[in-house]
Design a protein around this motif. Structure first.
Motif, PDB file in Angstrom:
ATOM      1  N   HIS A  28       0.805  -1.221   0.000  1.00 27.14           N
ATOM      2  CA  HIS A  28       0.000   0.000   0.000  1.00 27.14           C
ATOM      3  C   HIS A  28       0.839   1.273   0.000  1.00 27.14           C
ATOM      4  CE1 HIS A  28      -3.662  -2.272   0.322  1.00 27.14           C
ATOM      5  NE2 HIS A  28      -3.172  -2.942   1.347  1.00 27.14           N
ATOM      6  N   THR A  30       2.707   2.871   2.205  1.00 29.59           N
ATOM      7  CA  THR A  30       2.339   3.737   3.327  1.00 29.59           C
ATOM      8  C   THR A  30       3.458   4.671   3.754  1.00 29.59           C
ATOM      9  OG1 THR A  30       3.086   2.121   4.961  1.00 29.59           O
ATOM     10  CG2 THR A  30       0.777   1.962   4.219  1.00 29.59           C
ATOM     11  N   ILE A 237      -3.413   2.179   5.987  1.00 27.80           N
ATOM     12  CA  ILE A 237      -3.665   3.305   5.080  1.00 27.80           C
ATOM     13  C   ILE A 237      -4.097   4.524   5.896  1.00 27.80           C
ATOM     14  CG2 ILE A 237      -5.183   4.174   3.257  1.00 27.80           C
ATOM     15  CD1 ILE A 237      -5.164   1.357   2.061  1.00 27.80           C
ATOM     16  N   GLU A 264      -8.984   2.453  -2.456  1.00 23.58           N
ATOM     17  CA  GLU A 264      -7.573   2.098  -2.584  1.00 23.58           C
ATOM     18  C   GLU A 264      -7.396   0.578  -2.647  1.00 23.58           C
ATOM     19  OE1 GLU A 264      -4.259   4.018  -2.113  1.00 23.58           O
ATOM     20  OE2 GLU A 264      -5.641   5.247  -3.303  1.00 23.58           O
ATOM     21  N   ILE A 265      -8.058  -0.124  -1.737  1.00 22.46           N
ATOM     22  CA  ILE A 265      -7.866  -1.572  -1.666  1.00 22.46           C
ATOM     23  C   ILE A 265      -8.577  -2.279  -2.813  1.00 22.46           C
ATOM     24  CG2 ILE A 265      -8.358  -3.615  -0.249  1.00 22.46           C
ATOM     25  CD1 ILE A 265      -7.551  -2.003   2.173  1.00 22.46           C
ATOM     26  N   HIS A 268      -6.083  -1.866  -5.597  1.00 20.68           N
ATOM     27  CA  HIS A 268      -4.918  -2.728  -5.382  1.00 20.68           C
ATOM     28  C   HIS A 268      -5.258  -4.189  -5.667  1.00 20.68           C
ATOM     29  CE1 HIS A 268      -1.771  -0.079  -4.003  1.00 20.68           C
ATOM     30  NE2 HIS A 268      -2.548   0.464  -3.089  1.00 20.68           N
ATOM     31  N   CYS A 302       0.203   6.655  -0.302  1.00 21.02           N
ATOM     32  CA  CYS A 302      -1.249   6.529  -0.144  1.00 21.02           C
ATOM     33  C   CYS A 302      -1.773   7.588   0.815  1.00 21.02           C
ATOM     34  CB  CYS A 302      -1.624   5.120   0.307  1.00 21.02           C
ATOM     35  SG  CYS A 302      -1.144   4.683   1.985  1.00 21.02           S
TER      36      CYS A 302
END
Length: 320
Positions: A28, A30, A237, A264-265, A268, A302
């Motif tokens: 992600h 991060t 996140i 976002e997920i 992804h 992110c």
């Protein structure tokens, strides 16, 4: 806190959790790298957190801590009085790490539904473990129109309005198994008995043994598997937003953060499944090949994207 572990198993557990955390942060982007602290037994809270805070203060920001398994809001509140080096959403009374994780799981389920040629509302799903994450996931999917089966070691916990509580969960024929349990759920020998088309969830420790062998068996049986490093990334996140865009984080409504996390997920998961096919790897293999991104000023991608997300017109109720 792990009262049942000995020193050897505690070291093994901390290494496994640290590697899972590193994978989650890498996927992600991060801006963090991941670490884990496993405490043997159940020592008094105050001396423990005093020692943890002393180490965090010594690191002066190079090491940050967030809540995890068996570490709750009260613990984080106590630490907050000893050190500023926390990522716990304490500045934002409405944001909840479990709700963020649930939002991410739901985003991954949306992606998998499309992969299966279904809509989320038409899915049959089984939520294994109806706790802080599983409960909101089950409720949201039921509200969306999905057929939701629930299972929990505590039978009363599985009884949710609009859901069907089951005991023999492996016998249920579903589109998606959503493990949100604390302990191991699937053994290598169980794969042939699973009656699901995909697995998506938040269980960090899904496989009881031989993870590589179980991943291969899932692939051989045509079961789409989204690793928790992807689907359970909602809390990290949020931590990235909190650290890299603190003013935006404080001003945002919780639903804005959760919508951002879900999107976002979902994205992804789409990319992961596409790339796995392109490279001839399992999704788990793709995650294992992911390298941590840069930390500090070069990281936090992110978290910084949340401002852009809001600027593009995401609506919601601001706290200010």
């Amino acid at each position: 806190m792990e009262p049942a572990l000995d020193v050897v198993r505690a070291r093994e557990t901390s290494l496994r959790l640290a590697m899972q955390a590193a994978a989650k942060h890498a996927v992600h982007r991060t801006g963090f790298r991941g670490a884990a602290l496993v405490v043997l037994g159940d020592p008094p809270r105050e001396p423990l957190w005093t020692a943890v805070a002393a180490e965090l203060n010594r690191q002066t920001g190079d090491l940050l801590v967030a809540a995890d398994l068996r570490v709750g809001e009260r613990d984080m509140q106590y630490l907050h009085g000893l050190t500023p080096y926390l990522l716990s959403a304490l500045s934002h009374s409405g944001v909840n790490a479990s709700a963020a994780t649930a939002a991410g799981v739901l985003g991954a389920v949306d992606s998998v539904a499309r992969r299966l040629g279904r809509t989320t509302s038409s899915l049959r799903v089984l939520v294994h473990g109806v706790g802080k994450v599983g409960r909101p996931v089950a409720r949201a999917l039921s509200a969306a129109g999905a057929t939701v089966f629930t299972h929990d070691l505590r039978p009363h916990a599985a009884e949710l309005p609009g859901c069907v509580a089951v005991t023999m969960w492996m016998r249920e024929e579903v589109d998606v198994l959503i493990p949100c349990s604390v302990g191991d759920v699937v053994e290598l020998g169980d794969v042939s008995q699973l009656r699901c088309r995909a697995i998506v969830g938040s269980a960090a420790s899904l496989f009881a043994e031989d993870q590589r062998g179980t991943l291969a068996a899932l692939h051989d049986h045509g079961i789409v598997y989204v690793p928790a490093a992807v689907s359970a990334g909602g809390a990290v996140i949020c931590s990235s937003v909190e650290h890299y865009a603190p003013k935006v984080f404080d001003a945002a409504a919780p639903d804005q953060l959760y919508t951002f996390v879900g999107g976002e997920i979902r994205d992804h998961t789409d990319s992961l499944l596409d790339d796995a096919v392109s490279h001839g790897l399992t999704p788990g293999g793709m995650v294992a090949a992911t390298r941590p991104g840069a930390a500090g000023a070069e990281g936090g991608d992110c978290g910084r994207r949340f401002r852009t997300f809001l600027d593009r017109g995401q609506t919601g109720t601001s706290r200010r």
